[in-house]
Design a protein around this motif. Structure first.
Motif, short mmCIF file in Angstrom:
data_model
loop_
_atom_site.label_atom_id
_atom_site.label_comp_id
_atom_site.label_asym_id
_atom_site.label_seq_id
_atom_site.Cartn_x
_atom_site.Cartn_y
_atom_site.Cartn_z
N SER A 65 25.19 -1.66 -24.49
CA SER A 65 24.57 -0.42 -23.72
C SER A 65 24.27 0.88 -24.86
O SER A 65 23.17 1.38 -25.19
N ILE A 66 26.27 1.01 -25.62
CA ILE A 66 25.40 1.94 -26.43
C ILE A 66 24.36 1.66 -27.86
O ILE A 66 23.60 2.48 -28.01
N VAL A 67 24.95 0.09 -28.26
CA VAL A 67 23.97 -0.02 -29.09
C VAL A 67 22.22 -0.18 -28.63
O VAL A 67 21.34 0.51 -28.88
N SER A 68 22.39 -0.38 -27.02
CA SER A 68 21.38 -0.21 -26.81
C SER A 68 20.21 0.91 -26.71
O SER A 68 18.96 1.25 -26.91
N ALA A 69 20.74 2.03 -26.13
CA ALA A 69 20.63 3.12 -25.71
C ALA A 69 20.09 3.79 -27.75
O ALA A 69 19.30 4.54 -28.02
N ARG A 118 25.81 -8.40 -31.99
CA ARG A 118 27.00 -8.32 -32.56
C ARG A 118 28.04 -7.33 -31.90
O ARG A 118 29.15 -6.40 -32.04
N ALA A 119 26.67 -5.97 -31.44
CA ALA A 119 27.86 -5.37 -30.61
C ALA A 119 28.76 -5.47 -29.35
O ALA A 119 30.06 -5.50 -29.01
N ALA A 120 27.87 -6.73 -28.92
CA ALA A 120 29.13 -7.64 -27.75
C ALA A 120 30.23 -7.90 -28.29
O ALA A 120 31.80 -7.92 -27.40
N LEU A 121 29.81 -8.31 -29.37
CA LEU A 121 31.58 -9.50 -30.14
C LEU A 121 32.51 -8.35 -31.04
O LEU A 121 33.36 -7.97 -30.72
N ILE A 122 31.85 -6.72 -31.12
CA ILE A 122 32.89 -5.69 -31.60
C ILE A 122 33.50 -5.47 -30.51
O ILE A 122 34.81 -5.35 -30.02
N GLY A 123 32.80 -5.03 -29.43
CA GLY A 123 33.38 -5.16 -27.99
C GLY A 123 34.90 -6.16 -27.59
O GLY A 123 35.86 -6.29 -27.05
N ALA A 124 34.04 -7.53 -27.46
CA ALA A 124 35.24 -8.32 -27.41
C ALA A 124 36.18 -8.67 -28.08
O ALA A 124 37.23 -8.42 -27.85
N LEU A 146 34.54 -11.12 -40.58
CA LEU A 146 36.68 -10.24 -40.81
C LEU A 146 36.10 -9.34 -41.17
O LEU A 146 36.92 -8.07 -40.53
N TYR A 147 35.39 -8.38 -42.49
CA TYR A 147 35.57 -7.27 -42.28
C TYR A 147 34.74 -6.60 -41.16
O TYR A 147 35.25 -5.19 -40.73
N GLN A 148 33.67 -6.86 -40.02
CA GLN A 148 33.46 -6.09 -39.21
C GLN A 148 33.80 -6.21 -38.02
O GLN A 148 33.65 -5.24 -36.85
N TYR A 149 34.54 -7.18 -37.12
CA TYR A 149 35.80 -7.22 -36.42
C TYR A 149 36.44 -7.17 -36.58
O TYR A 149 37.33 -7.03 -35.49
N LEU A 150 37.42 -7.10 -37.65
CA LEU A 150 38.40 -6.92 -38.01
C LEU A 150 39.33 -5.32 -37.83
O LEU A 150 39.86 -5.16 -36.28
N ARG A 151 38.07 -4.10 -37.59
CA ARG A 151 38.48 -3.11 -37.27
C ARG A 151 38.50 -2.92 -35.81
O ARG A 151 39.33 -2.05 -35.25
N VAL A 196 35.39 2.93 -29.44
CA VAL A 196 33.42 2.06 -30.24
C VAL A 196 32.56 2.54 -30.19
O VAL A 196 31.47 2.01 -30.93
N THR A 197 32.47 3.93 -29.67
CA THR A 197 31.07 4.37 -30.02
C THR A 197 30.64 5.26 -31.46
O THR A 197 30.19 4.57 -32.37
N THR A 198 32.12 5.08 -32.56
CA THR A 198 32.27 5.37 -33.47
C THR A 198 31.93 4.15 -34.07
O THR A 198 31.41 4.61 -35.62
N ILE A 199 32.09 3.05 -34.14
CA ILE A 199 32.21 1.65 -34.47
C ILE A 199 30.83 1.27 -34.65
O ILE A 199 31.02 0.50 -35.95
N VAL A 200 30.07 0.64 -33.63
CA VAL A 200 29.15 0.29 -33.27
C VAL A 200 27.39 1.51 -33.99
O VAL A 200 26.71 1.17 -33.74
N SER A 201 27.86 2.95 -33.93
CA SER A 201 27.16 3.72 -34.26
C SER A 201 25.40 3.61 -35.83
O SER A 201 24.53 4.01 -34.58
N ASN A 202 25.60 2.54 -35.99
CA ASN A 202 25.04 2.21 -37.57
C ASN A 202 25.05 0.66 -36.89
O ASN A 202 23.76 0.17 -37.46
N GLN A 203 24.96 0.22 -35.61
CA GLN A 203 24.75 -1.61 -35.46
C GLN A 203 23.37 -1.33 -34.35
O GLN A 203 23.12 -0.57 -33.68
N ARG A 204 22.77 -2.75 -34.77
CA ARG A 204 21.19 -2.19 -34.17
C ARG A 204 21.94 -4.28 -33.36
O ARG A 204 20.61 -3.96 -32.56
N ASN A 205 22.17 -4.90 -33.58
CA ASN A 205 21.83 -5.96 -32.36
C ASN A 205 22.48 -5.95 -31.62
O ASN A 205 24.82 -5.71 -31.54
#
Length: 268
Positions: free
Chosen positions: A214-218, A40-46, A158-163, A28-37
């Motif tokens: 937490s990852i995105v916040s850091a 949205r990060a929480a949704l990716i985790g969900a 779909l593109y953002q959350y399918l992965r 998930v760190t690899t997936i959210v490495s370019n995310q800053r919201n």
């Protein structure tokens, strides 16, 4: 009633702890490495958690209700899919970093001037190679294709959350046997066992949402105002995912014997 509540509490907190497994966090760190919201990060985790829970529930229920036995090589192959997925995610991030590297004002044989630029789509940072030709079209055909793909798919949910959903499904496939066997050894009632799987999944979803936020916040605190460093963090997460995936693949294929005559598998 007390026993049932204990099962619920145990399943939820073990699910949250399960979300912190190294391969899960690296993926998930690899997936959210370019995310800053953070939302949205929480949704990716969900979405990761939903995919994980879906596989855990389906495979685990089959093991609990029908006493399914997963052959050793099948189990090792299921775990190998996680290694392959980590390698692919790592290569994805490394390739993205290489595409974003500024080539400077360098002219090639056709006198094309190449450089790169960064921009945001929503809360996600992107970089693309950019080509200028003195005699005509200011953008290359390849850049136009990348921009078209970015605009068409980059903003769709779909593109953002399918992965992350697919990654969660793969992780659930690898861990379902261990979770189901844990249920069989501690819970004799099949219905309670199935409830445990669902609660375990809810705990995993909650845990992964906290991890991605937490990852995105850091990342946001570290790279604020420093986009070049942001790209380096994405590269670092990609290399970590690639290296860990190769290590896990080696362990499964040769240490545990998937590609040898003496395969050994302990679900974990």
């Amino acid at each position: 009633m007390i026993s049932f509540l204990s099962i619920i509490a145990l399943g939820f907190f073990l699910g949250m702890r399960h979300a912190t497994d190294p391969d899960h966090v690296i993926a998930v760190t690899t997936i959210v490495s370019n995310q800053r919201n953070r939302m949205r990060a929480a949704l990716i985790g969900a979405f990761w958690g939903v995919g994980h829970t879906l596989t855990i529930f389906l495979v685990g229920t089959g093991i609990i209700l029908f006493n399914l036995v997963i052959p050793t090589r099948v189990g090792l192959s299921m775990e190998l899919t996680v290694a392959v997925m980590l390698i692919v995610l790592g290569l994805w991030n490394v390739a993205g970093f290489l595409r974003s590297m500024p080539a400077g004002a360098v002219e090639n044989q056709d006198r094309e001037i190449v450089h790169s630029h960064s921009h945001r789509h929503g809360d996600e940072l992107h970089s693309h190679a950019h080509v200028h030709r003195p005699e005509g079209d200011p953008h290359s055909h390849d850049h136009a294709q990348l921009t078209w793909l970015d605009h068409v798919f980059g903003k769709t949910s779909l593109y953002q959350y399918l992965r992350p959903f697919v990654v969660g499904v793969v992780h659930g496939l690898a861990g379902s046997a261990a979770v189901a066997l844990l249920v069989l050894t501690t819970i004799r009632n099949a219905r309670w066992g199935i409830v445990y799987l669902l609660v375990f999944g809810v705990g995993t979803i909650a845990g992964m949402m906290l991890i991605t936020m937490s990852i995105v916040s850091a990342f946001t605190m570290v790279v604020k105002g420093r986009e070049k460093f942001s790209h380096r963090l994405a590269l670092a997460s990609g290399l970590l995912s690639l290296g860990f995936g190769l290590f896990v693949a080696y362990q499964i294929c040769f240490v545990n014997g998937l590609f040898t005559d003496h395969a050994q598998w302990i679900p974990q």
